[in-house]
Enzyme design. Structure first.
Site, short mmCIF file in Angstrom:
data_model
loop_
_atom_site.label_atom_id
_atom_site.label_comp_id
_atom_site.label_asym_id
_atom_site.label_seq_id
_atom_site.Cartn_x
_atom_site.Cartn_y
_atom_site.Cartn_z
N CYS A 125 0.75 -0.94 -0.49
CA CYS A 125 0.10 0.26 -0.15
C CYS A 125 0.80 1.17 0.14
O CYS A 125 2.01 1.24 -0.67
CB CYS A 125 -0.80 -0.02 1.35
N ASP A 194 -3.83 1.40 9.57
CA ASP A 194 -4.88 2.43 9.68
C ASP A 194 -6.04 2.17 11.23
O ASP A 194 -6.42 3.60 11.94
CB ASP A 194 -6.15 1.43 8.59
C1 RUB Z 1 -4.06 3.06 2.85
C2 RUB Z 1 -3.75 2.05 3.54
C3 RUB Z 1 -2.57 2.86 4.47
C4 RUB Z 1 -2.32 2.93 6.17
C5 RUB Z 1 -1.32 4.34 6.84
O1 RUB Z 1 -5.23 2.30 2.43
O2 RUB Z 1 -3.54 0.74 4.23
O3 RUB Z 1 -1.28 1.41 4.67
O4 RUB Z 1 -3.79 4.48 6.16
O5 RUB Z 1 -1.28 4.91 5.61
P1 RUB Z 1 -6.47 3.98 1.57
P2 RUB Z 1 -0.52 6.57 6.68
O6 RUB Z 1 -5.77 3.54 0.87
O7 RUB Z 1 -7.47 2.91 1.21
O8 RUB Z 1 -6.79 5.13 2.29
O9 RUB Z 1 0.87 6.15 7.22
O10 RUB Z 1 -0.09 7.49 5.86
O11 RUB Z 1 -1.61 7.52 7.41
#
Ligand code: RUB
Length: 320
Positions: A125, A194
């Protein structure tokens, strides 16, 4: 940006990633406090509560969103006038935005210590916290390579590729299902979160638990980079994190689906990685084993079981 515009962008995933979602919501609340015309404090509070509810309803999984909104709304608690309430929302909101950016920076510094010269790192991701660790290790002179997954169906992997490519880090792009095929050559997996539950389970982009399983099998260290405000206080009460299901059209084009009666397309966008597959959670307060998640919720978010009892007037005798 106004509340409704921000809410729409979060829903459409034009603003995405748990940290960015939280910051956008806080910015929208601060802006709302500035423009809300209310004659008295109760109507100001009501207007702010409506805005908060609209923002929190956008996406159900990232706990950073309700945590950040709660933090800012709580700043109004002992305000005596509309002006005071407005000021407090602004101050608290701006403080959150600063601390959130600092947290990512600090996580980068701490997480980079866990990446060695010559390591091959895999990420899944697009997480700014996970990328902060990788970018810091690279900036500190470690020679690393990164495997980045595609991330069906949203292709957030492309966002990750751009960051890594801009930084000049040698990167391999693979489809999600190729993770196990490459896992024996991976030294570290680093992903974001998340939500982190009280028992140290990590909720992150769909497929993360399969990556963790493959890492576990190959004895590859699995690291989660997560700011403390991604820990989920209400899991103390046994509440589960809701896994967002998005439009099946993101997975299979409606025209194709229409030709396949009897086929139901599923699109859960997050999954749960059990604590047993997580070696380390890197927060801005330090790197902890998942078993210490409760301490983060109690000491850094200020929520304990006793606090819940007070806030929600739960009778201790009802508790087992
Ligand atoms: C985003 C996702 C990220 C976390 C952490 O999912 O799973 O790994 O949100 O991200 P989506 P961060 O694209 O569905 O929002 O470290 O940038 O907060």
């Amino acid at each position: 940006m106004h509340v409704t515009e921000t809410a729409e962008k979060i829903k459409r995933m034009e603003i995405r990633g748990a940290g960015r979602i939280a910051r956008a919501a806080v910015e929208a609340l601060v802006s709302q406090a500035g423009i809300l015309t209310a004659r008295d404090l109760p109507s100001f509070r009501k207007g702010m509560e409506e805005a908060a509810a609209e923002l929190v309803a956008t996406r159900p999984t990232a706990v950073s969103l309700p945590n950040a909104v709660h933090l800012v709304m709580a700043a109004m608690e002992d305000a005596g006038t509309v002006t005071e309430a407005r000021e407090r929302v602004k101050e608290r909101g701006e403080a959150f935005l600063r601390s959130s950016a600092e947290a990512v920076h600090r996580i980068g510094e701490i997480g980079a210590h866990h990446i060695r010269d010559g390591d091959t790192v895999l990420t899944h991701c697009n997480s700014e916290a996970a990328l902060a660790c990788i970018l810091t290790a690279h900036r500190e002179g470690r020679e690393i390579e990164v495997f980045a997954t595609e991330v069906r169906p949203g292709n957030q992997g492309l966002l990750t590729l751009r960051v890594l490519s801009d930084a000049g880090i040698p990167t391999h792009y693979i489809v999600d299902s190729a993770v196990r095929h490459y896992m024996n050559g991976i030294d570290r997996v680093i992903v974001g979160a998340d939500a982190v539950t009280v028992n140290g389970a990590v909720v992150n982009k769909i497929g993360t638990s399969q990556v963790a399983l493959a890492a576990h099998e190959a004895r590859t260290t699995f690291i989660v980079a997560a700011e403390t405000y991604k820990f989920a206080p209400r899991t103390i009460l046994g509440e589960l994190i809701e896994i967002e299901e998005r439009d099946p059209a993101e997975v299979l084009a409606p025209a194709e689906a229409a030709r396949l009666p009897g086929v139901r397309v599923h699109n859960p966008v997050f999954d749960v990685t059990p604590a047993a597959y997580v070696d380390l959670i890197v927060t801005e307060e330090g790197a902890i084993p998942p078993a210490l998640a409760y301490l983060i919720i109690r000491d850094h978010l200020g929520w304990s079981l006793g606090e819940f009892h007070k806030t929600f007037q739960i009778d201790h005798r009802d508790q087992v």
